[in-house]
Design a protein around this motif. Structure first.
Motif, PDB file in Angstrom:
ATOM      1  N   TYR A  55       1.006   0.941   1.741  1.00  0.00           N
ATOM      2  CA  TYR A  55       1.263   0.662   0.334  1.00  0.00           C
ATOM      3  C   TYR A  55       2.003  -0.664   0.193  1.00  0.00           C
ATOM      4  O   TYR A  55       2.988  -0.907   0.878  1.00  0.00           O
ATOM      5  N   ILE A  56       1.491  -1.512  -0.687  1.00  0.00           N
ATOM      6  CA  ILE A  56       2.065  -2.822  -0.987  1.00  0.00           C
ATOM      7  C   ILE A  56       2.739  -2.713  -2.352  1.00  0.00           C
ATOM      8  O   ILE A  56       2.249  -2.016  -3.236  1.00  0.00           O
ATOM      9  N   ASP A  57       3.847  -3.425  -2.541  1.00  0.00           N
ATOM     10  CA  ASP A  57       4.654  -3.276  -3.750  1.00  0.00           C
ATOM     11  C   ASP A  57       3.879  -3.426  -5.050  1.00  0.00           C
ATOM     12  O   ASP A  57       4.051  -2.640  -5.966  1.00  0.00           O
ATOM     13  N   ASP A  58       3.037  -4.446  -5.163  1.00  0.00           N
ATOM     14  CA  ASP A  58       2.304  -4.621  -6.416  1.00  0.00           C
ATOM     15  C   ASP A  58       0.973  -5.344  -6.187  1.00  0.00           C
ATOM     16  O   ASP A  58       0.713  -5.871  -5.112  1.00  0.00           O
ATOM     17  N   MET A  59       0.150  -5.311  -7.214  1.00  0.00           N
ATOM     18  CA  MET A  59      -1.199  -5.884  -7.132  1.00  0.00           C
ATOM     19  C   MET A  59      -1.171  -7.389  -6.916  1.00  0.00           C
ATOM     20  O   MET A  59      -2.022  -7.943  -6.219  1.00  0.00           O
ATOM     21  N   GLU A  60      -0.190  -8.057  -7.504  1.00  0.00           N
ATOM     22  CA  GLU A  60      -0.083  -9.500  -7.329  1.00  0.00           C
ATOM     23  C   GLU A  60       0.181  -9.844  -5.860  1.00  0.00           C
ATOM     24  O   GLU A  60      -0.442 -10.741  -5.299  1.00  0.00           O
ATOM     25  N   GLU A  61       1.088  -9.100  -5.228  1.00  0.00           N
ATOM     26  CA  GLU A  61       1.394  -9.350  -3.823  1.00  0.00           C
ATOM     27  C   GLU A  61       0.192  -9.050  -2.934  1.00  0.00           C
ATOM     28  O   GLU A  61      -0.100  -9.801  -2.000  1.00  0.00           O
ATOM     29  N   LEU A  62      -0.539  -7.982  -3.217  1.00  0.00           N
ATOM     30  CA  LEU A  62      -1.720  -7.660  -2.419  1.00  0.00           C
ATOM     31  C   LEU A  62      -2.767  -8.764  -2.557  1.00  0.00           C
ATOM     32  O   LEU A  62      -3.380  -9.162  -1.572  1.00  0.00           O
ATOM     33  N   GLY A  63      -2.949  -9.288  -3.747  1.00  0.00           N
ATOM     34  CA  GLY A  63      -3.870 -10.411  -3.928  1.00  0.00           C
ATOM     35  C   GLY A  63      -3.446 -11.615  -3.106  1.00  0.00           C
ATOM     36  O   GLY A  63      -4.268 -12.272  -2.460  1.00  0.00           O
ATOM     37  N   ARG A  64      -2.157 -11.886  -3.104  1.00  0.00           N
ATOM     38  CA  ARG A  64      -1.631 -13.012  -2.323  1.00  0.00           C
ATOM     39  C   ARG A  64      -1.855 -12.792  -0.832  1.00  0.00           C
ATOM     40  O   ARG A  64      -2.243 -13.708  -0.107  1.00  0.00           O
ATOM     41  N   LEU A  65      -1.630 -11.568  -0.355  1.00  0.00           N
ATOM     42  CA  LEU A  65      -1.841 -11.254   1.062  1.00  0.00           C
ATOM     43  C   LEU A  65      -3.299 -11.417   1.466  1.00  0.00           C
ATOM     44  O   LEU A  65      -3.605 -11.702   2.617  1.00  0.00           O
ATOM     45  N   CYS A  66      -4.192 -11.232   0.498  1.00  0.00           N
ATOM     46  CA  CYS A  66      -5.626 -11.374   0.754  1.00  0.00           C
ATOM     47  C   CYS A  66      -6.107 -12.808   0.545  1.00  0.00           C
ATOM     48  O   CYS A  66      -7.301 -13.086   0.648  1.00  0.00           O
ATOM     49  N   SER A  67      -5.170 -13.699   0.211  1.00  0.00           N
ATOM     50  CA  SER A  67      -5.489 -15.113  -0.020  1.00  0.00           C
ATOM     51  C   SER A  67      -6.459 -15.308  -1.178  1.00  0.00           C
ATOM     52  O   SER A  67      -7.352 -16.154  -1.115  1.00  0.00           O
ATOM     53  N   ILE A  68      -6.283 -14.490  -2.232  1.00  0.00           N
ATOM     54  CA  ILE A  68      -7.093 -14.674  -3.436  1.00  0.00           C
ATOM     55  C   ILE A  68      -6.162 -14.978  -4.602  1.00  0.00           C
ATOM     56  O   ILE A  68      -4.967 -14.679  -4.540  1.00  0.00           O
ATOM     57  N   ASP A  69      -6.700 -15.566  -5.641  1.00  0.00           N
ATOM     58  CA  ASP A  69      -5.895 -16.009  -6.775  1.00  0.00           C
ATOM     59  C   ASP A  69      -5.781 -14.978  -7.887  1.00  0.00           C
ATOM     60  O   ASP A  69      -5.297 -15.290  -8.964  1.00  0.00           O
ATOM     61  N   VAL A  70      -6.233 -13.776  -7.643  1.00  0.00           N
ATOM     62  CA  VAL A  70      -6.151 -12.710  -8.645  1.00  0.00           C
ATOM     63  C   VAL A  70      -5.485 -11.487  -8.019  1.00  0.00           C
ATOM     64  O   VAL A  70      -5.358 -11.388  -6.798  1.00  0.00           O
ATOM     65  N   ASN A  71      -5.064 -10.572  -8.857  1.00  0.00           N
ATOM     66  CA  ASN A  71      -4.461  -9.340  -8.378  1.00  0.00           C
ATOM     67  C   ASN A  71      -5.507  -8.454  -7.706  1.00  0.00           C
ATOM     68  O   ASN A  71      -6.694  -8.533  -8.012  1.00  0.00           O
ATOM     69  N   ALA A  72      -5.046  -7.601  -6.788  1.00  0.00           N
ATOM     70  CA  ALA A  72      -5.940  -6.684  -6.101  1.00  0.00           C
ATOM     71  C   ALA A  72      -5.309  -5.301  -6.058  1.00  0.00           C
ATOM     72  O   ALA A  72      -4.114  -5.178  -5.757  1.00  0.00           O
ATOM     73  N   ALA A  73      -6.081  -4.280  -6.373  1.00  0.00           N
ATOM     74  CA  ALA A  73      -5.581  -2.905  -6.322  1.00  0.00           C
ATOM     75  C   ALA A  73      -5.728  -2.320  -4.927  1.00  0.00           C
ATOM     76  O   ALA A  73      -4.917  -1.509  -4.498  1.00  0.00           O
ATOM     77  N   ALA A  74      -6.785  -2.745  -4.210  1.00  0.00           N
ATOM     78  CA  ALA A  74      -7.047  -2.191  -2.893  1.00  0.00           C
ATOM     79  C   ALA A  74      -7.732  -3.215  -2.012  1.00  0.00           C
ATOM     80  O   ALA A  74      -8.433  -4.112  -2.488  1.00  0.00           O
ATOM     81  N   ALA A  75      -7.523  -3.047  -0.714  1.00  0.00           N
ATOM     82  CA  ALA A  75      -8.181  -3.890   0.291  1.00  0.00           C
ATOM     83  C   ALA A  75      -8.193  -3.097   1.588  1.00  0.00           C
ATOM     84  O   ALA A  75      -7.494  -2.087   1.722  1.00  0.00           O
TER      85      ALA A  75
END
Length: 80
Positions: A55-75
């Motif tokens: 579990y990652i704190d928030d969608m913005e952080e998960l998007g950043r971890l995935c190197s994308i410029d948008v929020n992500a709910a899952a990866a």
């Protein structure tokens, strides 16, 4: 967090669920602030497949971890 997910990843709820169904997901990442109705099927499938859930704190952080410029709910990480 200051690390990034490796390139062998899939981003997005539909794609993550498909990777779980196809048996290629080896670790799933879920944003804690994602809508439970959206990610519950991913969580359930990951548990059925014995795939680790992180579990990652928030969608913005998960998007950043995935190197994308948008929020992500899952990866997920996938087998190479």
């Amino acid at each position: 967090m200051d690390w990034k997910l490796p390139k062998s990843r899939i981003v997005g709820t539909k794609q993550t669920l498909r990777a779980l169904k196809d048996g290629i997901a080896k670790k799933v990442y879920i944003a804690k602030d994602a809508d439970i109705n959206i990610v519950s099927s991913i969580v359930n499938m990951a548990k059925q497949c014995n795939v680790e859930i992180v579990y990652i704190d928030d969608m913005e952080e998960l998007g950043r971890l995935c190197s994308i410029d948008v929020n992500a709910a899952a990866a997920c990480l996938v087998n190479d």
